[in-house]
Design an enzyme around this catalytic site. Structure first.
Site, PDB file in Angstrom:
ATOM      1  N   GLY A   1       0.726  -1.152   0.050  1.00  0.00           N
ATOM      2  CA  GLY A   1       0.136  -0.044  -0.004  1.00  0.00           C
ATOM      3  C   GLY A   1       1.045   1.192  -0.117  1.00  0.00           C
ATOM      4  O   GLY A   1       1.915   1.258  -0.648  1.00  0.00           O
ATOM      5  N   CYS A   2       0.598   1.974   0.748  1.00  0.00           N
ATOM      6  CA  CYS A   2       1.042   3.449   0.743  1.00  0.00           C
ATOM      7  C   CYS A   2       2.708   3.260   1.474  1.00  0.00           C
ATOM      8  O   CYS A   2       2.918   2.605   2.291  1.00  0.00           O
ATOM      9  CB  CYS A   2       0.629   4.377   1.760  1.00  0.00           C
ATOM     10  SG  CYS A   2       1.504   5.939   2.106  1.00  0.00           S
ATOM     11  N   PHE A   3       3.608   3.687   0.549  1.00  0.00           N
ATOM     12  CA  PHE A   3       4.914   3.587   1.149  1.00  0.00           C
ATOM     13  C   PHE A   3       5.422   4.039   2.388  1.00  0.00           C
ATOM     14  O   PHE A   3       6.435   3.713   3.184  1.00  0.00           O
ATOM     15  CB  PHE A   3       6.099   3.710   0.016  1.00  0.00           C
ATOM     16  CG  PHE A   3       5.906   4.971  -0.766  1.00  0.00           C
ATOM     17  CD1 PHE A   3       5.391   6.275  -0.151  1.00  0.00           C
ATOM     18  CD2 PHE A   3       6.398   5.014  -2.118  1.00  0.00           C
ATOM     19  CE1 PHE A   3       5.297   7.327  -0.914  1.00  0.00           C
ATOM     20  CE2 PHE A   3       6.334   6.456  -2.989  1.00  0.00           C
ATOM     21  CZ  PHE A   3       5.698   7.406  -2.348  1.00  0.00           C
ATOM     22  N   TRP A   4       4.506   5.375   2.687  1.00  0.00           N
ATOM     23  CA  TRP A   4       4.939   5.917   3.947  1.00  0.00           C
ATOM     24  C   TRP A   4       4.654   4.904   5.219  1.00  0.00           C
ATOM     25  O   TRP A   4       5.635   5.035   6.161  1.00  0.00           O
ATOM     26  CB  TRP A   4       4.352   7.045   4.060  1.00  0.00           C
ATOM     27  CG  TRP A   4       4.324   8.215   2.958  1.00  0.00           C
ATOM     28  CD1 TRP A   4       5.334   8.359   2.430  1.00  0.00           C
ATOM     29  CD2 TRP A   4       3.297   9.178   2.883  1.00  0.00           C
ATOM     30  NE1 TRP A   4       4.944   9.287   1.730  1.00  0.00           N
ATOM     31  CE2 TRP A   4       3.965  10.245   1.770  1.00  0.00           C
ATOM     32  CE3 TRP A   4       1.996   9.210   3.303  1.00  0.00           C
ATOM     33  CZ2 TRP A   4       2.956  11.032   1.093  1.00  0.00           C
ATOM     34  CZ3 TRP A   4       1.405  10.476   2.703  1.00  0.00           C
ATOM     35  CH2 TRP A   4       1.748  11.617   1.880  1.00  0.00           C
ATOM     36  N   CYS A   5       3.776   4.083   5.126  1.00  0.00           N
ATOM     37  CA  CYS A   5       3.568   3.264   6.254  1.00  0.00           C
ATOM     38  C   CYS A   5       4.572   2.087   6.478  1.00  0.00           C
ATOM     39  O   CYS A   5       5.199   2.025   7.675  1.00  0.00           O
ATOM     40  CB  CYS A   5       2.223   2.598   6.043  1.00  0.00           C
ATOM     41  SG  CYS A   5       0.678   3.597   6.215  1.00  0.00           S
TER      42      CYS A   5
END
Length: 176
Positions: free
Chosen positions: A10-14
């Site tokens: 999913g989102c790479f920030w996580c």
């Protein structure tokens, strides 16, 4: 031995926030992999037209942390049963994917996925793609260390921080 893993959850920030705090991890770079456009921009990737997934490129010391341990975190920090999405992030750019760097990583990823499927860990089938790494590019500088540098961001507060805090509790004995 220094190795690399490229993982999309999913989102790479996580996932970047989680992996960078593990013992044995040398660096984590948010980026894009698996698409057909050279040097895509965040805007292009989020439009879903490049074929890239948001990923974390993890450089790690295999004498301190194994690929299996990286996979354990991977399966924990997202829902691998959601096809082309994670929560409200929808599109192939948010797909669950393991981009393997060698035959050993491929074998381990396939075996781990099969084991989780056999054990019925999730009610729905696991849809995680397992493919050779291709066309990887680091994301723009402002995406790196995103949670750390943007703790007040609404998305970070609502999505990234809760995942990160849950991860820290479960993997406390493996943190730097």
């Amino acid at each position: 031995m220094i190795k690399e893993a490229t993982l999309g959850a999913g989102c790479f920030w996580c996932i970047e926030a989680c992996y960078k705090d593990l013992k044995g991890v040398i660096s984590v770079t948010s980026g894009y992999a698996g698409g057909h456009v050279d040097k895509p921009t965040y805007k292009q990737v989020t439009e879903g037209t490049t074929g890239h997934a948001e990923v974390a490129r993890v450089v790690y010391d295999e004498s301190l942390i194994s690929f299996d341990e990286l996979l354990e975190v991977f399966w924990f920090v997202h829902d691998p049963t959601q096809l082309n999405r994670q929560g409200n992030d929808v599109g192939t750019q948010y797909r669950s994917v393991i981009f393997y760097h060698d035959a050993d990583q491929k074998e381990k990823a396939l075996a781990y996925k099969a084991k989780l499927t056999e054990e019925g860990v999730w009610e729905n089938p696991i849809v995680t793609e397992i493919s050779p790494v291709s066309n990887y590019f680091p994301a723009e500088d402002y995406h790196q260390n995103y949670l750390e540098l943007n703790p007040g961001n609404a998305y970070c507060q609502a999505v990234v921080r809760p995942k990160y805090e849950k991860f820290k509790k479960i993997f406390a004995d493996r943190l730097k």
